[in-house]
Scaffold this motif. Structure first.
Motif, mmCIF file in Angstrom:
data_model
loop_
_atom_site.group_PDB
_atom_site.id
_atom_site.type_symbol
_atom_site.label_atom_id
_atom_site.label_comp_id
_atom_site.label_asym_id
_atom_site.label_seq_id
_atom_site.Cartn_x
_atom_site.Cartn_y
_atom_site.Cartn_z
ATOM 1 N N MET A 92 6.143 26.993 -0.360
ATOM 2 C CA MET A 92 5.809 25.624 0.159
ATOM 3 C C MET A 92 6.753 25.373 1.242
ATOM 4 O O MET A 92 6.138 24.776 2.217
ATOM 5 C CB MET A 92 6.224 24.643 -0.942
ATOM 6 C CG MET A 92 6.098 23.204 -0.788
ATOM 7 S SD MET A 92 4.604 22.542 0.039
ATOM 8 C CE MET A 92 3.888 22.503 -1.771
ATOM 9 N N ARG A 93 8.017 25.554 1.133
ATOM 10 C CA ARG A 93 8.903 25.004 2.296
ATOM 11 C C ARG A 93 8.546 25.653 3.709
ATOM 12 O O ARG A 93 8.697 25.141 4.576
ATOM 13 C CB ARG A 93 10.375 25.253 1.802
ATOM 14 C CG ARG A 93 11.517 24.783 2.831
ATOM 15 C CD ARG A 93 13.109 24.984 2.388
ATOM 16 N NE ARG A 93 13.685 24.400 3.334
ATOM 17 C CZ ARG A 93 14.098 23.246 3.347
ATOM 18 N NH1 ARG A 93 13.643 22.501 2.360
ATOM 19 N NH2 ARG A 93 14.886 22.602 4.234
ATOM 20 N N GLY A 94 8.182 26.903 3.669
ATOM 21 C CA GLY A 94 7.918 27.519 4.971
ATOM 22 C C GLY A 94 6.552 27.079 5.613
ATOM 23 O O GLY A 94 6.399 26.731 6.966
ATOM 24 N N TRP A 95 5.587 26.511 4.868
ATOM 25 C CA TRP A 95 4.284 25.829 5.247
ATOM 26 C C TRP A 95 4.723 24.437 5.826
ATOM 27 O O TRP A 95 4.292 23.847 6.844
ATOM 28 C CB TRP A 95 3.184 25.731 4.199
ATOM 29 C CG TRP A 95 2.715 27.149 4.014
ATOM 30 C CD1 TRP A 95 2.577 28.065 2.812
ATOM 31 C CD2 TRP A 95 2.104 28.003 5.208
ATOM 32 N NE1 TRP A 95 2.240 29.172 3.109
ATOM 33 C CE2 TRP A 95 1.626 29.336 4.396
ATOM 34 C CE3 TRP A 95 1.709 27.728 6.327
ATOM 35 C CZ2 TRP A 95 0.837 30.317 5.005
ATOM 36 C CZ3 TRP A 95 1.164 28.700 7.146
ATOM 37 C CH2 TRP A 95 0.647 30.016 6.419
ATOM 38 N N VAL A 96 5.552 23.765 5.020
ATOM 39 C CA VAL A 96 6.051 22.402 5.367
ATOM 40 C C VAL A 96 6.611 22.573 6.724
ATOM 41 O O VAL A 96 6.477 21.530 7.674
ATOM 42 C CB VAL A 96 6.765 21.743 4.242
ATOM 43 C CG1 VAL A 96 7.419 20.455 4.713
ATOM 44 C CG2 VAL A 96 5.931 21.431 3.351
ATOM 45 N N ALA A 97 7.767 23.369 6.980
ATOM 46 C CA ALA A 97 8.227 23.718 8.276
ATOM 47 C C ALA A 97 7.379 23.731 9.206
ATOM 48 O O ALA A 97 7.562 23.273 10.537
ATOM 49 C CB ALA A 97 9.176 24.737 8.039
ATOM 50 N N CYS A 98 6.116 24.431 9.061
ATOM 51 C CA CYS A 98 5.216 24.504 10.077
ATOM 52 C C CYS A 98 4.562 23.357 10.445
ATOM 53 O O CYS A 98 3.693 23.005 11.476
ATOM 54 C CB CYS A 98 4.036 25.633 9.761
ATOM 55 S SG CYS A 98 4.765 27.164 9.591
ATOM 56 N N LEU A 99 4.639 22.235 9.727
ATOM 57 C CA LEU A 99 4.078 20.693 9.820
ATOM 58 C C LEU A 99 5.004 20.265 10.268
ATOM 59 O O LEU A 99 4.324 19.528 11.358
ATOM 60 C CB LEU A 99 3.722 20.252 8.353
ATOM 61 C CG LEU A 99 3.287 18.964 8.454
ATOM 62 C CD1 LEU A 99 1.687 18.595 8.969
ATOM 63 C CD2 LEU A 99 3.445 18.343 6.960
ATOM 64 N N VAL A 100 6.412 20.158 9.952
ATOM 65 C CA VAL A 100 7.166 19.449 10.571
ATOM 66 C C VAL A 100 7.791 19.804 12.017
ATOM 67 O O VAL A 100 7.983 19.104 12.881
ATOM 68 C CB VAL A 100 8.389 19.133 9.515
ATOM 69 C CG1 VAL A 100 9.606 18.461 10.290
ATOM 70 C CG2 VAL A 100 7.833 18.556 8.528
ATOM 71 N N ARG A 101 8.326 21.165 12.192
ATOM 72 C CA ARG A 101 9.190 21.542 13.313
ATOM 73 C C ARG A 101 8.512 21.524 14.866
ATOM 74 O O ARG A 101 8.930 21.415 15.465
ATOM 75 C CB ARG A 101 9.711 22.991 13.089
ATOM 76 C CG ARG A 101 10.552 23.303 11.851
ATOM 77 C CD ARG A 101 12.073 22.530 12.079
ATOM 78 N NE ARG A 101 13.009 22.790 11.171
ATOM 79 C CZ ARG A 101 14.051 22.341 11.025
ATOM 80 N NH1 ARG A 101 14.540 21.497 12.017
ATOM 81 N NH2 ARG A 101 14.979 22.729 10.013
ATOM 82 N N PRO A 102 7.091 21.804 14.520
ATOM 83 C CA PRO A 102 6.465 21.769 16.041
ATOM 84 C C PRO A 102 6.625 20.343 16.709
ATOM 85 O O PRO A 102 6.839 20.008 18.002
ATOM 86 C CB PRO A 102 4.984 22.105 15.708
ATOM 87 C CG PRO A 102 4.942 22.882 14.475
ATOM 88 C CD PRO A 102 6.085 22.362 13.593
ATOM 89 N N LEU A 103 6.598 19.222 15.846
ATOM 90 C CA LEU A 103 6.597 17.904 16.178
ATOM 91 C C LEU A 103 8.125 17.705 16.678
ATOM 92 O O LEU A 103 8.425 17.420 17.718
ATOM 93 C CB LEU A 103 6.355 16.978 15.209
ATOM 94 C CG LEU A 103 6.461 15.387 15.698
ATOM 95 C CD1 LEU A 103 5.798 15.061 17.065
ATOM 96 C CD2 LEU A 103 6.143 14.516 14.533
ATOM 97 N N THR A 104 9.054 18.118 15.981
ATOM 98 C CA THR A 104 10.474 17.552 16.027
ATOM 99 C C THR A 104 10.981 18.502 17.460
ATOM 100 O O THR A 104 11.739 17.916 18.259
ATOM 101 C CB THR A 104 11.314 17.932 14.908
ATOM 102 O OG1 THR A 104 11.190 19.153 14.373
ATOM 103 C CG2 THR A 104 11.014 16.701 13.720
ATOM 104 N N GLU A 105 10.650 19.745 17.571
ATOM 105 C CA GLU A 105 10.918 20.560 18.469
ATOM 106 C C GLU A 105 10.495 20.203 19.791
ATOM 107 O O GLU A 105 10.959 20.258 20.900
ATOM 108 C CB GLU A 105 10.672 22.193 18.115
ATOM 109 C CG GLU A 105 11.635 22.794 17.156
ATOM 110 C CD GLU A 105 11.377 24.153 16.951
ATOM 111 O OE1 GLU A 105 10.558 24.930 17.899
ATOM 112 O OE2 GLU A 105 11.712 24.602 15.726
#
Length: 220
Positions: A92-105
Motif C-alpha cells: 500500500m505504501r508504495g502505491w500511495v507514494a506514487c500518488l503523492v511524490r509526483p506532486l510534491t517533487e
C-alpha cells in the motif's frame, strides 16, 4: 490566423498570462479575478489578451492545469515503472507514494514561491471549475492505475467506503500541499517538499487503513 497559429507566434505572451493567472487565481480564487486583471498582471496593454490567446476563463484554467499535469504525469509514470521493475512486492505504501511524490517533487522542482497547489485547491472548491482538476485528472492512465492498485490492497473495504476515502485522500493531498506552499512562499519555518511528501504518505496510508464503523442504515 487561427488561434493555434497565434499561439505558436506568441509563446512569451501566453506564458506571461498563464503565470499571472495562476498566481491571481491561487491568491484570490477564480471567480474573483477578471480577465482584465490577468491581462494587467501579465503586463499586457490590451485587456482582451486573455480572450485572444485562450478563449474563455474555463479555457485558461484548463491550460494552467494541463501545464502542470504533463510533468506530474511523467514523474508518476516513471515511479510506477521503477516500482514494478524493482522486483519487490508492492504494498500500500508504495502505491500511495506514487500518488503523492509526483506532486510534491514537481512543486519542489518549480522552486519557491509556487502557486500551483493553491491554484488547484481553489479550483477544486469552485463548482464551476471542479471538474477540470478532478475529472480531467482521471484521464491520466497512471493515476487511474495507482488508484486501482490502492483499492486492490484493501479487498474487504466496501465500495462506498473506497469512494469516500478516495475523495478524502485527494482533498488531504491537495489542500495540505496548498498550506505548505503558502507557508513556504511567506518564508515560514516549515520543512520542504520531501518531508511534506513523507508526512502525506503516512497520513494517507493511515486514512486508507482506518477501521470502518458499521452503519445501522437508520437515520439518526
Amino acid at each position: 490566423m487561427s488561434r493555434a497559429a497565434r499561439a505558436e507566434r506568441s509563446t512569451p505572451t501566453r506564458e506571461a498570462i498563464l503565470t499571472a493567472a495562476e498566481r491571481l487565481f491561487a491568491e484570490h480564487g477564480v471567480f474573483a479575478v477578471s480577465n482584465r486583471q490577468v491581462s494587467e498582471a501579465a503586463g499586457q496593454g490590451n485587456n482582451a489578451a486573455v480572450g485572444y490567446h485562450f478563449g474563455t476563463k474555463t479555457d485558461l484554467v484548463r491550460a494552467i492545469e494541463q501545464k502542470h499535469r504533463a510533468p506530474i504525469e511523467r514523474l508518476r509514470e516513471q515511479m510506477v515503472t521503477d516500482l514494478r521493475q524493482s522486483g519487490d512486492s508492492i504494498d500500500m505504501r508504495g502505491w500511495v507514494a506514487c500518488l503523492v511524490r509526483p506532486l510534491t517533487e514537481h512543486l519542489a522542482a518549480l522552486g519557491n514561491p509556487t502557486w500551483y497547489a493553491r491554484f488547484a485547491a481553489q479550483v477544486m472548491t469552485d463548482p464551476a471549475y471542479h471538474h477540470i482538476v478532478v475529472k480531467d485528472a482521471l484521464s491520466s492512465p497512471s493515476l487511474v492505475q495507482v488508484i486501482e492498485q490502492i483499492t486492490r490492497c484493501l479487498p474487504d473495504l466496501p465500495a462506498e467506503v473506497q469512494a469516500e476515502r478516495n475523495v478524502m485522500a485527494r482533498n488531504l493531498l491537495m489542500h495540505t500541499c496548498a498550506d505548505r506552499e503558502r507557508s513556504l512562499g511567506t518564508g515560514g519555518a516549515v520543512p520542504g517538499w520531501r518531508a511534506a511528501g513523507s508526512g502525506l504518505i503516512d497520513a494517507i496510508v493511515g486514512l486508507w487503513l482506518a477501521p470502518v464503523t458499521p452503519h445501522s442504515g437508520k437515520k439518526s
